[in-house]
Design an enzyme around this catalytic site. Structure first.
Site, PDB file in Angstrom:
ATOM      1  N   TYR A  56      -8.768  -4.483 -10.454  1.00 38.40           N
ATOM      2  CA  TYR A  56      -7.316  -4.315 -10.319  1.00 38.40           C
ATOM      3  C   TYR A  56      -6.655  -3.964 -11.652  1.00 38.40           C
ATOM      4  O   TYR A  56      -5.643  -3.261 -11.669  1.00 38.40           O
ATOM      5  CB  TYR A  56      -6.688  -5.528  -9.618  1.00 38.40           C
ATOM      6  CG  TYR A  56      -7.092  -5.539  -8.157  1.00 38.40           C
ATOM      7  CD1 TYR A  56      -6.553  -4.617  -7.270  1.00 38.40           C
ATOM      8  CD2 TYR A  56      -8.085  -6.387  -7.689  1.00 38.40           C
ATOM      9  CE1 TYR A  56      -6.973  -4.554  -5.947  1.00 38.40           C
ATOM     10  CE2 TYR A  56      -8.510  -6.348  -6.368  1.00 38.40           C
ATOM     11  CZ  TYR A  56      -7.950  -5.416  -5.508  1.00 38.40           C
ATOM     12  OH  TYR A  56      -8.378  -5.341  -4.199  1.00 38.40           O
ATOM     13  N   ASN A  90       0.244   0.141   0.777  1.00 39.36           N
ATOM     14  CA  ASN A  90      -0.112   0.464  -0.608  1.00 39.36           C
ATOM     15  C   ASN A  90       0.311  -0.651  -1.553  1.00 39.36           C
ATOM     16  O   ASN A  90       1.353  -1.273  -1.377  1.00 39.36           O
ATOM     17  CB  ASN A  90       0.543   1.775  -1.031  1.00 39.36           C
ATOM     18  CG  ASN A  90       0.066   2.931  -0.186  1.00 39.36           C
ATOM     19  OD1 ASN A  90      -0.941   2.797   0.507  1.00 39.36           O
ATOM     20  ND2 ASN A  90       0.771   4.038  -0.228  1.00 39.36           N
ATOM     21  N   HIS A 107       0.077  -5.469   1.760  1.00 44.18           N
ATOM     22  CA  HIS A 107      -1.174  -5.843   1.084  1.00 44.18           C
ATOM     23  C   HIS A 107      -0.974  -6.257  -0.370  1.00 44.18           C
ATOM     24  O   HIS A 107      -1.933  -6.288  -1.133  1.00 44.18           O
ATOM     25  CB  HIS A 107      -2.180  -4.684   1.185  1.00 44.18           C
ATOM     26  CG  HIS A 107      -2.637  -4.420   2.585  1.00 44.18           C
ATOM     27  ND1 HIS A 107      -3.283  -3.273   2.976  1.00 44.18           N
ATOM     28  CD2 HIS A 107      -2.544  -5.188   3.710  1.00 44.18           C
ATOM     29  CE1 HIS A 107      -3.562  -3.338   4.269  1.00 44.18           C
ATOM     30  NE2 HIS A 107      -3.118  -4.474   4.740  1.00 44.18           N
TER      31      HIS A 107
HETATM   32  P1  OAD Z   1      -7.552   5.182   3.840  1.00 45.05           P
HETATM   33  O1  OAD Z   1      -8.247   5.625   2.610  1.00 45.05           O
HETATM   34  O2  OAD Z   1      -8.303   4.406   4.850  1.00 45.05           O
HETATM   35  O3  OAD Z   1      -6.937   6.434   4.594  1.00 45.05           O
HETATM   36  C1  OAD Z   1      -6.220   7.407   3.881  1.00 45.05           C
HETATM   37  C2  OAD Z   1      -5.644   8.396   4.859  1.00 45.05           C
HETATM   38  O4  OAD Z   1      -4.843   9.294   4.089  1.00 45.05           O
HETATM   39  C3  OAD Z   1      -6.666   9.235   5.620  1.00 45.05           C
HETATM   40  O5  OAD Z   1      -6.332   9.273   7.005  1.00 45.05           O
HETATM   41  C4  OAD Z   1      -6.544  10.623   4.982  1.00 45.05           C
HETATM   42  O6  OAD Z   1      -6.760  11.675   5.913  1.00 45.05           O
HETATM   43  C5  OAD Z   1      -5.096  10.606   4.528  1.00 45.05           C
HETATM   44  N1  OAD Z   1      -4.794  11.530   3.405  1.00 45.05           N
HETATM   45  C6  OAD Z   1      -5.589  11.986   2.417  1.00 45.05           C
HETATM   46  N2  OAD Z   1      -4.919  12.804   1.583  1.00 45.05           N
HETATM   47  C7  OAD Z   1      -3.650  12.855   2.053  1.00 45.05           C
HETATM   48  C8  OAD Z   1      -2.467  13.516   1.631  1.00 45.05           C
HETATM   49  N3  OAD Z   1      -2.429  14.296   0.547  1.00 45.05           N
HETATM   50  N4  OAD Z   1      -1.340  13.335   2.351  1.00 45.05           N
HETATM   51  C9  OAD Z   1      -1.343  12.526   3.455  1.00 45.05           C
HETATM   52  N5  OAD Z   1      -2.422  11.878   3.898  1.00 45.05           N
HETATM   53  C10 OAD Z   1      -3.567  12.032   3.208  1.00 45.05           C
HETATM   54  O7  OAD Z   1      -6.243   4.390   3.336  1.00 45.05           O
HETATM   55  P2  OAD Z   1      -5.358   3.316   4.133  1.00 45.05           P
HETATM   56  O8  OAD Z   1      -5.300   3.645   5.582  1.00 45.05           O
HETATM   57  O9  OAD Z   1      -4.082   3.195   3.404  1.00 45.05           O
HETATM   58  O10 OAD Z   1      -6.409  -2.535   1.742  1.00 45.05           O
HETATM   59  O11 OAD Z   1      -6.212   2.021   3.914  1.00 45.05           O
HETATM   60  C11 OAD Z   1      -5.753   0.798   4.443  1.00 45.05           C
HETATM   61  C12 OAD Z   1      -6.207  -0.354   3.588  1.00 45.05           C
HETATM   62  O12 OAD Z   1      -7.607  -0.285   3.383  1.00 45.05           O
HETATM   63  C13 OAD Z   1      -5.650  -0.329   2.176  1.00 45.05           C
HETATM   64  O13 OAD Z   1      -4.342  -0.870   2.086  1.00 45.05           O
HETATM   65  C14 OAD Z   1      -6.642  -1.164   1.422  1.00 45.05           C
HETATM   66  C15 OAD Z   1      -7.926  -0.626   2.011  1.00 45.05           C
HETATM   67  O14 OAD Z   1      -8.999  -1.475   2.018  1.00 45.05           O
HETATM   68  C16 OAD Z   1      -6.738  -3.501   0.857  1.00 45.05           C
HETATM   69  O15 OAD Z   1      -7.355  -3.262  -0.156  1.00 45.05           O
HETATM   70  C17 OAD Z   1      -6.297  -4.872   1.239  1.00 45.05           C
END
Ligand code: OAD
Length: 234
Positions: A56, A90, A107
């Site tokens: 972190y 985020n 989170h």
């Molecule tokens: P992910 O990494 O799982 O998903 C990211 C999403 O963003 C995917 O669906 C991509 O297609 C999309 N993406 C990539 N580039 C992009 C762009 N330029 N514009 C828009 N979308 C884009 O991330 P999260 O769903 O946020 O938790 O992950 C959820 C949680 O998993 C996080 O908060 C974290 C992680 O483990 C903790 O650490 C507690």
């Protein structure tokens, strides 16, 4: 003037990708290079707190070099026309720096740490402070102010209440892989329009209008749709 509609927006790592912050599950995402259960779980924290602090600390330093992008800024600008509520998975502070007024962090927050012995004591430390399990602030050992896997998500209840009151619901840049955040959609009232901006959605829930674009391009398009909707009603 008529009352503003409530626009509730659920954001994930994808909204910050164009600011240079890595997502988690994309091909070059963080979970390619780190074992999620080592650096982001409660068990991992108990096993190896040094590693968790370092992970972190590095994320916080990266965040200090990043800037909000046009997608964060459009969400702020939409406050002129809508009551905008951002619910974010985020841990970055790019919505805050873009000026959004109502932000719920599901989170946790990278720029904060909290006392190990009293979770109500939260300290803002900015971007450059590197902590270890031995770091003491105001008499307390501290840990990242992050919700690890296997830990409760205290902000999910207020978040579901916001979603239940939404007149429009928008999802941006999340793989919808992590619960309870991914389940927010289930609280949307019947008939409420739902938009999902993501260039590569891993799944598309029923009844959702997908804008298959990056966050900055997709938000520009959604802004046009939303402002046209307001013009129609005037
Ligand atoms: P992910 O990494 O799982 O998903 C990211 C999403 O963003 C995917 O669906 C991509 O297609 C999309 N993406 C990539 N580039 C992009 C762009 N330029 N514009 C828009 N979308 C884009 O991330 P999260 O769903 O946020 O938790 O992950 C959820 C949680 O998993 C996080 O908060 C974290 C992680 O483990 C903790 O650490 C507690």
């Amino acid at each position: 003037m008529s009352k503003k509609l409530k626009l509730v927006v659920s954001t994930g790592a994808g909204i910050s990708a164009e600011s240079g912050i890595k997502t988690f599950r994309d091909a070059d995402g963080l979970w390619e290079n780190y074992n999620v259960m080592e650096v982001a779980s409660h068990d991992g924290y108990l096993r190896n707190p040094e590693l968790i602090h370092k992970f972190y600390n590095d994320r916080r330093a990266d965040l200090g070099k990043a800037e909000p992008n046009a997608a964060h800024r459009i969400l702020k600008d939409l406050e002129k026309y809508y009551d905008v509520y951002v619910i974010t998975q985020n841990v970055d502070d790019l919505h805050e720096r873009a000026g959004s007024s109502n932000i719920t962090h599901l989170h946790g927050e990278l720029t904060k740490v909290r006392a190990v012995d009293d979770e109500s004591k939260v300290f803002k430390i900015g971007y450059d402070v590197r902590t270890t399990p031995e770091t003491v602030i105001e008499g307390h050992k501290v840990r990242p102010h992050i919700v690890f896997f296997q830990e409760a998500v205290p902000m999910i209840e207020p978040a579901t209440e916001l979603v239940a009151e939404a007149d429009i619901f928008v999802i941006i840049g999340t793989s919808l892989a992590v619960y309870p955040a991914a389940g927010l959609l289930n609280y949307v009232r019947r008939g409420v329009p739902v938009y999902y901006i993501d260039p590569a959605p891993s799944r598309v829930p029923a009844g959702v209008t997908v804008i298959r674009k990056t966050a900055t391009e997709g938000m520009a398009e959604l802004q046009r749709i939303l402002l046209a909707g307001i013009a129609d009603k005037q």
